[in-house]
Design a protein around this motif. Structure first.
Motif, mmCIF file in Angstrom:
data_model
loop_
_atom_site.group_PDB
_atom_site.id
_atom_site.type_symbol
_atom_site.label_atom_id
_atom_site.label_comp_id
_atom_site.label_asym_id
_atom_site.label_seq_id
_atom_site.Cartn_x
_atom_site.Cartn_y
_atom_site.Cartn_z
ATOM 1 N N GLY A 356 0.817 -1.207 0.000
ATOM 2 C CA GLY A 356 0.000 0.000 0.000
ATOM 3 C C GLY A 356 0.847 1.252 0.000
ATOM 4 N N TRP A 357 2.081 1.159 -0.520
ATOM 5 C CA TRP A 357 3.052 2.249 -0.570
ATOM 6 C C TRP A 357 3.471 2.733 0.811
ATOM 7 C CZ3 TRP A 357 5.648 2.677 -4.832
ATOM 8 C CH2 TRP A 357 5.066 2.208 -6.015
ATOM 9 N N GLU A 358 3.285 1.887 1.807
ATOM 10 C CA GLU A 358 3.840 2.153 3.128
ATOM 11 C C GLU A 358 5.231 1.553 3.188
ATOM 12 O OE1 GLU A 358 2.720 3.887 5.701
ATOM 13 O OE2 GLU A 358 0.962 4.499 4.529
ATOM 14 N N PRO A 359 6.250 2.302 3.649
ATOM 15 C CA PRO A 359 7.623 1.776 3.675
ATOM 16 C C PRO A 359 7.747 0.545 4.561
ATOM 17 C CG PRO A 359 7.614 4.162 3.979
ATOM 18 C CD PRO A 359 6.182 3.705 4.088
ATOM 19 N N ARG A 360 8.450 -0.448 4.068
ATOM 20 C CA ARG A 360 8.772 -1.669 4.831
ATOM 21 C C ARG A 360 10.286 -1.680 5.048
ATOM 22 N NH1 ARG A 360 5.034 -5.686 3.099
ATOM 23 N NH2 ARG A 360 6.246 -7.275 4.169
ATOM 24 N N SER A 361 10.708 -1.670 6.287
ATOM 25 C CA SER A 361 12.127 -1.538 6.607
ATOM 26 C C SER A 361 12.898 -2.812 6.292
ATOM 27 C CB SER A 361 12.304 -1.195 8.088
ATOM 28 O OG SER A 361 11.741 0.066 8.375
ATOM 29 N N LEU A 362 14.091 -2.661 5.738
ATOM 30 C CA LEU A 362 15.034 -3.760 5.580
ATOM 31 C C LEU A 362 15.909 -3.813 6.830
ATOM 32 C CD1 LEU A 362 14.084 -3.230 2.615
ATOM 33 C CD2 LEU A 362 16.352 -3.991 1.891
ATOM 34 N N THR A 363 16.583 -4.913 7.031
ATOM 35 C CA THR A 363 17.456 -5.074 8.181
ATOM 36 C C THR A 363 18.904 -5.169 7.722
ATOM 37 O OG1 THR A 363 17.172 -7.461 8.125
ATOM 38 C CG2 THR A 363 15.687 -6.225 9.547
ATOM 39 N N ARG A 364 19.798 -4.692 8.570
ATOM 40 C CA ARG A 364 21.215 -4.707 8.249
ATOM 41 C C ARG A 364 21.775 -6.126 8.414
ATOM 42 N NH1 ARG A 364 25.083 -0.504 8.529
ATOM 43 N NH2 ARG A 364 23.628 0.773 9.750
ATOM 44 N N GLY A 365 22.470 -6.601 7.389
ATOM 45 C CA GLY A 365 23.091 -7.912 7.455
ATOM 46 C C GLY A 365 24.589 -7.784 7.696
ATOM 47 N N GLU A 366 25.349 -8.717 7.202
ATOM 48 C CA GLU A 366 26.792 -8.710 7.371
ATOM 49 C C GLU A 366 27.438 -7.766 6.354
ATOM 50 O OE1 GLU A 366 27.935 -12.726 6.930
ATOM 51 O OE2 GLU A 366 26.915 -13.439 8.745
ATOM 52 N N LYS A 367 28.545 -7.139 6.723
ATOM 53 C CA LYS A 367 29.341 -6.279 5.839
ATOM 54 C C LYS A 367 28.505 -5.170 5.224
ATOM 55 C CE LYS A 367 32.550 -10.008 4.683
ATOM 56 N NZ LYS A 367 33.179 -10.814 3.594
ATOM 57 N N ASP A 368 27.657 -4.539 6.060
ATOM 58 C CA ASP A 368 26.860 -3.371 5.654
ATOM 59 C C ASP A 368 25.892 -3.676 4.532
ATOM 60 O OD1 ASP A 368 28.083 -1.543 7.510
ATOM 61 O OD2 ASP A 368 29.851 -1.554 6.224
ATOM 62 N N GLU A 369 25.442 -4.917 4.402
ATOM 63 C CA GLU A 369 24.416 -5.261 3.437
ATOM 64 C C GLU A 369 23.053 -5.189 4.112
ATOM 65 O OE1 GLU A 369 26.223 -8.279 0.200
ATOM 66 O OE2 GLU A 369 26.038 -9.071 2.225
#
Length: 370
Positions: A356-369
């Motif tokens: 619905g065009w609401e932002p969905r956060s990503l999570t930080r992985g290894e080596k700044d990915e």
């Protein structure tokens, strides 16, 4: 998903990138062009042993291992698992599975093919009462072509299924002088074995409709199959509905299913499941279910409880990282994985019509990915 945006916030600077994909569920994990991983699975189950309707429910411990490889538009997985009953006479088994899944996306149309091979053999027989024991061996292969059309927020899909294989069931019954069997022939001095074997086959298909509402998805599916098996050969027709929700740190799933079996017999089943990822290396899942008959082996369903964990032991990733990868069709739709590498970002979010065009956060992985 159309015209999706990936938003990266770095201090007061906001960068936007646009892309066109088809999506329903977005796991927040980094992805490379090629990956391989090794997984260890452990679970406790209370149900009937696989492929059997004569044995009563029992508690089992199951251990298994899998090797999984993933490319840009395909994946391959091979693994084996062994189960052992906690009670005397509940038996044990070894199962194997190999699965290849390939798919492509062309505009609003997606299409693919799954090829699967399965094997099952009892390591120790199951006590089915009156001193009799049962053991089984099964082997089967299955092809499942798929095609889908994404329109108006829905994915309308169709798939075919064609399977063939072999099975053998052995029932060992005590022989006494006054028993129902003559003293000969015998496989031993105290029991007589009755073997039943032959081919199994299945052909049919299903249609489905999938709709995604932000973090939730709803799928309705109807199928019909003509099957030849060791229990009840004939036509299997059914409909099922599944609701899935990504609720914070957990994945929730509820489903219901209704089968019409050969001989005008009906079965109703369903499940409730919760899964919790632990980083990118482990996944815990609990399932309560009432399974229904499998057309391939014909065994009637039963009530089951499962609690298990899958752990990633290791692996490698190669090739240039891809910003987004459209994966194979799964139970909840086509999985799309986003990845972005940036050392200075405070937060990264993805938005599209899937949310619905609401932002969905990503999570930080290894080596700044992310």
């Amino acid at each position: 998903m159309k015209n999706a945006r990936v938003r990266c916030t770095i201090g007061r600077t906001v960068a936007l990138a646009a892309m066109t994909l088809t999506a329903s569920v977005i796991p927040a994990r980094p992805v490379a062009a090629q990956r391989a991983s090794v997984w260890l699975d452990a679970s406790g189950i209370h149900s009937r042993p696989p492929g059997s309707e004569q044995a009563s429910a029992s508690s089992y411990g199951v251990m298994g291992a899998r090797l999984r490889t993933e490319g840009r538009a395909s994946s391959f997985e091979i693994g084996a698992a062994a189960g052992r009953g906690a009670e005397n006479g509940s038996g044990g088994w070894l199962s194997t599975r190999a699965l290849y899944d390939a798919s492509r996306v062309a505009g609003r149309i997606d299409f693919g093919m799954q090829a699967e091979a399965n094997g099952l053999t009892y390591l120790s027989p199951v006590d089915i009462g009156s001193g009799s024991t049962l053991s089984q061996t099964q082997a089967s292969a299955l092809l499942r072509p798929q095609i889908g059309l994404s329109v108006g927020g829905f994915r309308i899909g169709a798939e075919g299924s064609a399977a063939a294989g072999l099975w053998r069931t052995t029932v060992a019954t005590p022989v006494t002088g006054s028993g129902p069997f003559p003293p000969l022939p015998r496989t031993g001095s105290e029991t007589r074995e009755v073997r039943d074997d032959g081919p199994i086959s299945m052909i049919g298909g299903a249609v489905s409709a999938l709709r995604v509402f932000g973090p939730a998805s709803v799928q309705v599916r109807a199928g019909t199959y003509d099957a030849k098996n060791q229990v009840a050969s004939g036509r299997y027709t059914g409909i099922d509905a599944t609701v899935g929700v990504s609720a914070g740190v957990a994945d929730l799933s509820l489903g219901a299913r209704r089968w019409q079996l050969p001989g005008a017999v009906s079965e109703t089943g369903g499940h409730a499941a919760v899964g919790i990822p632990i980083g990118s290396r482990a996944y815990i899942q609990g399932v309560a279910s009432r399974s229904i008959a499998d057309p391939l082996n014909g065994a009637r369903g039963s009530v089951g409880l499962t609690l298990g964990i899958s752990m990633r032991l290791g692996g490698f990733a190669g090739g240039d990282p891809l910003p987004a990868v459209a994966g194979a069709v799964a139970n909840r739709g086509r999985t799309v994985t986003f990845t972005l590498q940036h050392a200075g970002a405070r937060s990264i979010a993805v938005a599209g019509d899937f949310s619905g065009w609401e932002p969905r956060s990503l999570t930080r992985g290894e080596k700044d990915e992310w």
